[in-house]
Design a protein around this motif. Structure first.
Motif, PDB file in Angstrom:
ATOM      1  N   MET A   1      41.732  28.454  52.658  1.00 10.91           N
ATOM      2  CA  MET A   1      40.365  28.721  52.205  1.00 10.91           C
ATOM      3  C   MET A   1      40.368  29.886  51.232  1.00 10.91           C
ATOM      4  O   MET A   1      40.902  30.950  51.530  1.00 10.91           O
ATOM      5  N   LYS A   2      39.795  29.716  50.064  1.00  9.38           N
ATOM      6  CA  LYS A   2      39.841  30.737  49.030  1.00  9.38           C
ATOM      7  C   LYS A   2      38.804  31.824  49.317  1.00  9.38           C
ATOM      8  O   LYS A   2      37.745  31.578  49.887  1.00  9.38           O
ATOM      9  N   PRO A   3      39.126  33.087  48.933  1.00 14.34           N
ATOM     10  CA  PRO A   3      38.173  34.166  49.131  1.00 14.34           C
ATOM     11  C   PRO A   3      36.893  33.888  48.358  1.00 14.34           C
ATOM     12  O   PRO A   3      36.921  33.355  47.250  1.00 14.34           O
ATOM     13  N   THR A   4      35.762  34.278  48.951  1.00 15.85           N
ATOM     14  CA  THR A   4      34.480  34.033  48.285  1.00 15.85           C
ATOM     15  C   THR A   4      34.256  34.987  47.125  1.00 15.85           C
ATOM     16  O   THR A   4      33.529  34.673  46.194  1.00 15.85           O
ATOM     17  N   SER A   5      34.870  36.173  47.166  1.00 16.79           N
ATOM     18  CA  SER A   5      34.727  37.120  46.057  1.00 16.79           C
ATOM     19  C   SER A   5      36.008  37.901  45.888  1.00 16.79           C
ATOM     20  O   SER A   5      36.711  38.157  46.851  1.00 16.79           O
ATOM     21  N   ILE A   6      36.288  38.245  44.629  1.00 26.10           N
ATOM     22  CA  ILE A   6      37.505  38.996  44.326  1.00 26.10           C
ATOM     23  C   ILE A   6      37.128  40.421  43.984  1.00 26.10           C
ATOM     24  O   ILE A   6      36.453  40.665  42.989  1.00 26.10           O
ATOM     25  N   PRO A   7      37.524  41.412  44.801  1.00 27.42           N
ATOM     26  CA  PRO A   7      37.178  42.789  44.505  1.00 27.42           C
ATOM     27  C   PRO A   7      37.855  43.266  43.228  1.00 27.42           C
ATOM     28  O   PRO A   7      38.946  42.823  42.896  1.00 27.42           O
ATOM     29  N   GLU A   8      37.182  44.157  42.535  1.00 26.21           N
ATOM     30  CA  GLU A   8      37.699  44.651  41.259  1.00 26.21           C
ATOM     31  C   GLU A   8      38.700  45.769  41.508  1.00 26.21           C
ATOM     32  O   GLU A   8      38.418  46.733  42.232  1.00 26.21           O
ATOM     33  N   ILE A   9      39.892  45.659  40.906  1.00 23.33           N
ATOM     34  CA  ILE A   9      40.921  46.673  41.117  1.00 23.33           C
ATOM     35  C   ILE A   9      40.709  47.867  40.217  1.00 23.33           C
ATOM     36  O   ILE A   9      40.905  49.000  40.592  1.00 23.33           O
ATOM     37  N   GLY A  10      40.312  47.678  38.996  1.00 24.77           N
ATOM     38  CA  GLY A  10      40.202  48.799  38.072  1.00 24.77           C
ATOM     39  C   GLY A  10      41.314  48.756  37.073  1.00 24.77           C
ATOM     40  O   GLY A  10      42.331  48.109  37.258  1.00 24.77           O
ATOM     41  N   SER A  11      41.157  49.465  35.991  1.00 25.07           N
ATOM     42  CA  SER A  11      42.087  49.357  34.875  1.00 25.07           C
ATOM     43  C   SER A  11      43.093  50.477  34.814  1.00 25.07           C
ATOM     44  O   SER A  11      43.923  50.509  33.934  1.00 25.07           O
ATOM     45  N   SER A  12      43.061  51.420  35.722  1.00 26.88           N
ATOM     46  CA  SER A  12      44.002  52.540  35.651  1.00 26.88           C
ATOM     47  C   SER A  12      44.491  52.913  37.030  1.00 26.88           C
ATOM     48  O   SER A  12      43.761  52.849  38.015  1.00 26.88           O
ATOM     49  N   GLU A  13      45.758  53.311  37.091  1.00 30.77           N
ATOM     50  CA  GLU A  13      46.346  53.679  38.371  1.00 30.77           C
ATOM     51  C   GLU A  13      45.676  54.895  38.976  1.00 30.77           C
ATOM     52  O   GLU A  13      45.654  55.080  40.184  1.00 30.77           O
ATOM     53  N   ASN A  14      45.129  55.757  38.128  1.00 27.35           N
ATOM     54  CA  ASN A  14      44.562  56.990  38.651  1.00 27.35           C
ATOM     55  C   ASN A  14      43.081  56.843  38.987  1.00 27.35           C
ATOM     56  O   ASN A  14      42.423  57.798  39.345  1.00 27.35           O
ATOM     57  N   GLN A  15      42.524  55.639  38.866  1.00 31.95           N
ATOM     58  CA  GLN A  15      41.170  55.407  39.306  1.00 31.95           C
ATOM     59  C   GLN A  15      41.169  55.121  40.811  1.00 31.95           C
ATOM     60  O   GLN A  15      42.111  54.569  41.357  1.00 31.95           O
ATOM     61  N   ASP A  16      40.071  55.510  41.475  1.00 32.03           N
ATOM     62  CA  ASP A  16      39.966  55.244  42.911  1.00 32.03           C
ATOM     63  C   ASP A  16      39.826  53.748  43.146  1.00 32.03           C
ATOM     64  O   ASP A  16      39.079  53.058  42.455  1.00 32.03           O
ATOM     65  N   LEU A  17      40.540  53.261  44.143  1.00 30.79           N
ATOM     66  CA  LEU A  17      40.447  51.854  44.494  1.00 30.79           C
ATOM     67  C   LEU A  17      39.220  51.625  45.359  1.00 30.79           C
ATOM     68  O   LEU A  17      38.785  52.495  46.107  1.00 30.79           O
ATOM     69  N   THR A  18      38.665  50.432  45.287  1.00 30.08           N
ATOM     70  CA  THR A  18      37.524  50.082  46.124  1.00 30.08           C
ATOM     71  C   THR A  18      37.973  49.977  47.569  1.00 30.08           C
ATOM     72  O   THR A  18      39.150  49.764  47.858  1.00 30.08           O
ATOM     73  N   PRO A  19      37.044  50.099  48.525  1.00 28.71           N
ATOM     74  CA  PRO A  19      37.424  49.979  49.947  1.00 28.71           C
ATOM     75  C   PRO A  19      38.089  48.643  50.255  1.00 28.71           C
ATOM     76  O   PRO A  19      39.017  48.582  51.077  1.00 28.71           O
ATOM     77  N   ASP A  42      45.874  32.841  48.541  1.00 27.36           N
ATOM     78  CA  ASP A  42      44.601  32.271  48.131  1.00 27.36           C
ATOM     79  C   ASP A  42      43.937  33.002  46.966  1.00 27.36           C
ATOM     80  O   ASP A  42      42.850  32.623  46.542  1.00 27.36           O
ATOM     81  N   TYR A  43      44.576  34.053  46.485  1.00 28.17           N
ATOM     82  CA  TYR A  43      43.976  34.842  45.411  1.00 28.17           C
ATOM     83  C   TYR A  43      44.449  34.345  44.046  1.00 28.17           C
ATOM     84  O   TYR A  43      45.569  33.816  43.918  1.00 28.17           O
ATOM     85  N   PRO A  44      43.640  34.550  42.998  1.00 31.04           N
ATOM     86  CA  PRO A  44      44.061  34.154  41.646  1.00 31.04           C
ATOM     87  C   PRO A  44      45.299  34.926  41.202  1.00 31.04           C
ATOM     88  O   PRO A  44      45.564  36.047  41.661  1.00 31.04           O
ATOM     89  N   GLU A  45      46.070  34.341  40.280  1.00 32.35           N
ATOM     90  CA  GLU A  45      47.329  34.936  39.844  1.00 32.35           C
ATOM     91  C   GLU A  45      47.134  36.325  39.221  1.00 32.35           C
ATOM     92  O   GLU A  45      47.939  37.235  39.447  1.00 32.35           O
TER      93      GLU A  45
END
Length: 415
Positions: A1-19, A42-45
């Motif tokens: 079953m695929k995840p209903t939403s894909i959390p955003e990782i962010g574009s930089s290593e030094n940005q805080d990650l989402t919970p 189940d996550y996109p590539e």
């Protein structure tokens, strides 16, 4: 079953990650590679690429290799070109080497690049990753120097980077083991180390944090490996896989117990004739086993720290043989006194002879255990096997059988 939403990782290593990302990353880092690959199935590539880039490069490669071929190719295709090239390069190196831990070198400049141009390129790169040093290479990618950001900021924009770079830089080689690399950087506590091949060409970067993390994981796996627990097994590993990891070595341990029992059976007449010997069998086995494990621990520690070179192997065996003999003599005296008192209390007329047998048996068993504890990992390494893997089980088999044979053989011969 695929995840209903894909959390955003962010574009930089030094940005805080989402919970959500932090939780997923925690689960991924706590799992063995096979379970990690299943977790990401189940996550996109593109999302998988972002998650793998957060991991230690060696672990990212392990997770990638556990994916089905089609999925693995799709993830490689979705990765940035420099990342996919680095992953393919890292895969070509054996486990536990620096080559598996490399990250792609991004802030790479030619000698005639101006400081102003280099700064603009670094500003673009820092939107996606952390840049600690700049690296200067020639047209064949041979490493010429390292640029410290402070020196670049203090330089004039029209200056060339070769004017402010540090020449003859220190670098690691991809074939180095973790232990060799740790020894090489003991006096060089840099946040990032360049990795160059035999021609001096820059092929990757190694973060100091990654090196120490990998070595910590390697050391933490040693105690389990000595008794047949695979290094990949984690708390979250399914019970069925843990069973496959551990059970074969328990069967080996059981067979070794049968061998020791066979030795006891061979001398059954002696035991029936002198029942007091049976009381001291556990004492003898425990003493010889502890002596062997002490030696084994020292030998494995020397291998892990790179101290046990080929020239020192003989010194190790000689030292542990002498220590085994001395420990055997001193503990043998105590054990002989115990046998003497126990046999006299039982009214055995051969108390003195039995005490002498115990002294000789404990001394000989500790001597043999010291030799075995030093030789088992050396022999395993010589034949290309991991000296840590189940070495304790092999050693226990040797010490149990040898100590019983010596003890009961001496009792049969002397008494």
């Amino acid at each position: 079953m695929k995840p209903t939403s894909i959390p955003e990782i962010g574009s930089s290593e030094n940005q805080d990650l989402t919970p959500e990302i932090r939780e997923l990353f925690r689960k991924l880092s706590e799992r063995a590679p096979r379970e990690g690959a299943r977790l990401l199935s189940d996550y996109p590539e593109t999302f998988v690429v972002d998650m793998l880039e957060l991991l230690n490069p060696a672990m990212a490669i392990d997770v990638l290799e556990c994916m089905p071929d089609e999925r693995q190719q799709a993830v490689m295709a979705a990765a940035p070109p420099e990342t996919s090239r680095q992953w393919m390069r890292n895969e070509s190196y054996p486990e536990h080497t620096i080559g598996r831990l490399m990250q792609p070198p991004l802030a790479v400049f030619r000698p005639d690049t101006t400081i102003g141009d280099a700064i603009e390129q670094i500003r673009t790169l820092t939107r996606h990753t952390i840049i600690t040093y700049g690296f200067v290479t020639d047209d064949s990618e041979k490493l010429l120097g390292v640029i410290v950001m402070r020196d670049m900021m203090l330089g004039r924009r029209e200056q060339q980077v070769q004017e402010v770079m540090l020449t003859n830089p220190f670098y690691l080689e991809p074939e180095m083991t973790l232990t060799e690399a740790m020894n090489a950087v003991l006096a060089r506590h840099y946040p990032v180390y360049p990795v160059c091949d035999i021609r001096g060409e820059l092929i990757g970067l190694l973060r100091g944090q990654m090196l120490f993390e990998a070595q910590a994981v390697e050391l933490s796996a040693q105690p389990g490996s000595m008794v047949g627990v695979e290094k990949q097994e984690r708390l979250t590993t399914p019970w069925s896989r843990s069973l496959r990891f551990r059970h074969p070595w328990l069967q080996v341990n059981l067979i070794s117990g049968f061998i020791a029992a066979a030795v006891v059976g061979y001398f059954q007449d002696t035991i029936d004739r002198i029942l007091v010997l049976a009381v001291f069998v556990p004492v003898l086995i425990g003493q010889s086993s502890n002596t062997g494990v002490q030696t084994l621990s020292v030998a494995l520690r020397g291998m892990t720290l790179g101290e046990l070179h080929s020239g020192r192997a003989r010194l190790l065996v000689a030292k542990e043989t002498w220590l085994g003999f001395l420990n055997g003599v001193f503990t043998g005296l105590t054990a002989a006194l115990g046998m003497l008192l126990f046999a006299k209390f039982q009214g055995n007329p051969q108390a003195g002879v039995l005490a002498w047998v115990v002294f000789l048996a404990v001394t000989g068993s500790c001597l043999l255990s010291g030799i075995a504890g030093a030789l088992v990992p050396l022999i395993m390494r010589k034949f290309g096997a991991d000296p840590v893997t189940a070495s304790s089980i092999v050693l226990t088999t040797i010490t149990d059988v040898a100590s019983l044979a010596v003890f009961l053989g001496l009792a049969t011969w002397i008494v």
